[in-house]
Design a protein around this motif. Structure first.
Motif, PDB file in Angstrom:
ATOM      1  N   ARG A  75      -5.670   7.685 -11.377  1.00 39.90           N
ATOM      2  CA  ARG A  75      -4.490   6.877 -11.067  1.00 39.90           C
ATOM      3  C   ARG A  75      -3.172   7.628 -11.210  1.00 39.90           C
ATOM      4  NH1 ARG A  75      -6.481   1.213 -13.741  1.00 39.90           N
ATOM      5  NH2 ARG A  75      -8.227   0.952 -12.312  1.00 39.90           N
ATOM      6  N   TYR A  85      -6.827  -0.482  -8.906  1.00 44.55           N
ATOM      7  CA  TYR A  85      -6.387   0.364  -7.800  1.00 44.55           C
ATOM      8  C   TYR A  85      -7.587   0.590  -6.885  1.00 44.55           C
ATOM      9  CZ  TYR A  85      -2.004   1.635 -10.103  1.00 44.55           C
ATOM     10  OH  TYR A  85      -0.761   1.617 -10.674  1.00 44.55           O
ATOM     11  N   ARG A 138      -2.103  -6.767 -11.645  1.00 44.92           N
ATOM     12  CA  ARG A 138      -2.923  -6.215 -10.575  1.00 44.92           C
ATOM     13  C   ARG A 138      -3.354  -4.813 -11.005  1.00 44.92           C
ATOM     14  NH1 ARG A 138      -1.280 -10.322  -8.765  1.00 44.92           N
ATOM     15  NH2 ARG A 138      -1.170 -11.369  -6.827  1.00 44.92           N
ATOM     16  N   TYR A 155       0.832  -1.203   0.000  1.00 43.41           N
ATOM     17  CA  TYR A 155       0.000   0.000   0.000  1.00 43.41           C
ATOM     18  C   TYR A 155       0.864   1.249   0.000  1.00 43.41           C
ATOM     19  CZ  TYR A 155       1.186   0.993   4.838  1.00 43.41           C
ATOM     20  OH  TYR A 155       1.863   1.314   5.983  1.00 43.41           O
ATOM     21  N   VAL A 183       2.159   2.274  -6.235  1.00 40.78           N
ATOM     22  CA  VAL A 183       2.057   1.072  -5.406  1.00 40.78           C
ATOM     23  C   VAL A 183       2.540  -0.088  -6.258  1.00 40.78           C
ATOM     24  CG1 VAL A 183       0.558  -0.446  -4.088  1.00 40.78           C
ATOM     25  CG2 VAL A 183       0.043   1.990  -4.200  1.00 40.78           C
ATOM     26  N   SER A 194      -2.315   9.416  -8.055  1.00 38.97           N
ATOM     27  CA  SER A 194      -2.202   8.641  -6.817  1.00 38.97           C
ATOM     28  C   SER A 194      -0.764   8.160  -6.644  1.00 38.97           C
ATOM     29  CB  SER A 194      -3.164   7.451  -6.839  1.00 38.97           C
ATOM     30  OG  SER A 194      -2.731   6.485  -7.761  1.00 38.97           O
ATOM     31  N   GLU A 198     -12.990   1.410  -6.126  1.00 42.64           N
ATOM     32  CA  GLU A 198     -12.047   1.282  -7.224  1.00 42.64           C
ATOM     33  C   GLU A 198     -11.697   2.682  -7.714  1.00 42.64           C
ATOM     34  OE1 GLU A 198     -11.600  -0.923 -11.535  1.00 42.64           O
ATOM     35  OE2 GLU A 198     -13.146  -1.604 -10.129  1.00 42.64           O
ATOM     36  N   LEU A 199     -10.422   2.927  -7.885  1.00 43.44           N
ATOM     37  CA  LEU A 199      -9.937   4.226  -8.320  1.00 43.44           C
ATOM     38  C   LEU A 199     -10.119   4.334  -9.832  1.00 43.44           C
ATOM     39  CD1 LEU A 199      -8.522   6.584  -6.839  1.00 43.44           C
ATOM     40  CD2 LEU A 199      -6.360   5.543  -7.463  1.00 43.44           C
ATOM     41  N   VAL A 239      -4.012   3.594  -0.589  1.00 44.42           N
ATOM     42  CA  VAL A 239      -4.196   3.078  -1.944  1.00 44.42           C
ATOM     43  C   VAL A 239      -3.435   1.764  -2.069  1.00 44.42           C
ATOM     44  CG1 VAL A 239      -3.800   3.515  -4.406  1.00 44.42           C
ATOM     45  CG2 VAL A 239      -4.431   5.406  -2.886  1.00 44.42           C
ATOM     46  N   ASP A 271      -9.628   5.310 -13.731  1.00 44.37           N
ATOM     47  CA  ASP A 271      -8.404   5.446 -14.531  1.00 44.37           C
ATOM     48  C   ASP A 271      -7.842   6.867 -14.501  1.00 44.37           C
ATOM     49  OD1 ASP A 271      -8.532   2.782 -15.214  1.00 44.37           O
ATOM     50  OD2 ASP A 271      -9.403   3.143 -17.197  1.00 44.37           O
ATOM     51  N   ARG A 294      -8.927   2.635  -3.355  1.00 44.58           N
ATOM     52  CA  ARG A 294      -8.664   3.700  -2.375  1.00 44.58           C
ATOM     53  C   ARG A 294      -9.609   3.500  -1.190  1.00 44.58           C
ATOM     54  NH1 ARG A 294      -9.551   8.978  -4.749  1.00 44.58           N
ATOM     55  NH2 ARG A 294      -7.332   9.093  -5.183  1.00 44.58           N
ATOM     56  N   ARG A 349      -3.397  -2.162  -4.709  1.00 42.11           N
ATOM     57  CA  ARG A 349      -3.814  -2.762  -5.970  1.00 42.11           C
ATOM     58  C   ARG A 349      -4.235  -4.211  -5.768  1.00 42.11           C
ATOM     59  NH1 ARG A 349       1.092  -1.225  -9.876  1.00 42.11           N
ATOM     60  NH2 ARG A 349       0.114  -2.818 -11.161  1.00 42.11           N
TER      61      ARG A 349
END
Length: 146
Positions: A113, A130, A127, A50, A119, A116, A107-108, A58, A110, A132, A60
């Motif tokens: 990302r 992402y 994976r 993380y 990770v 962020s 889910e973050l 955050v 696109d 959060r 994955r």
């Protein structure tokens, strides 16, 4: 120092409650934590790499992972209730700390990302999801010798 303000006269470690800022400072370097959620079959806990993003965490996961499957079942924009725990334990000295965050995992998208933190999961394989966690509750405890 104990929560009551003094060291234990027996020399045993003392448990201290940590405030919000202390908790975030302890987990801010990132690393490995554990995500707890209900995967439809009951409580599940999985380790993840993380990074901290402000007050949020955050991490994955894979498209096939249980957590993503839980996220995929909620309405767009809704969050899955999750808990996230990070700790550091020294079993020889009987010292350590533990931080718990509880809140909604989403889910973050696109487009968010790139902003962020990076990770990098340890395991091989894709994976691409992402996640959060924006906590509504942060708590922690430290065990030490005052």
């Amino acid at each position: 120092m104990s929560a009551s303000g003094g060291a234990d006269p027996s020399g045993r470690p003392v448990l201290e409650e940590l405030n919000h800022e202390q908790c975030l400072a302890l987990i801010s370097p990132g690393g490995v934590g554990r995500v707890a959620f209900d995967d439809g079959e009951g409580p599940t806990v999985i380790p993840v790499n993380y990074a901290v993003d402000g007050d949020a965490v955050v991490f994955r996961t894979s498209l096939e992972g249980r957590l993503h499957q839980s996220l995929a079942t909620v309405l767009t924009g809704a969050a899955v209730r999750i808990a996230f725990e990070v700790d550091s334990i020294d079993p020889v000295r009987h010292e350590g700390w533990s931080v718990l965050l509880r809140g909604g995992g989403q889910e973050l998208p696109d487009h968010e990302r790139p902003a962020s933190p990076a990770v990098e999961p340890w395991p091989g394989g894709e994976r691409p999801v992402y996640v959060r966690l924006v906590p509504h509750h942060v708590s922690g405890r430290r065990l030490g010798h005052g």
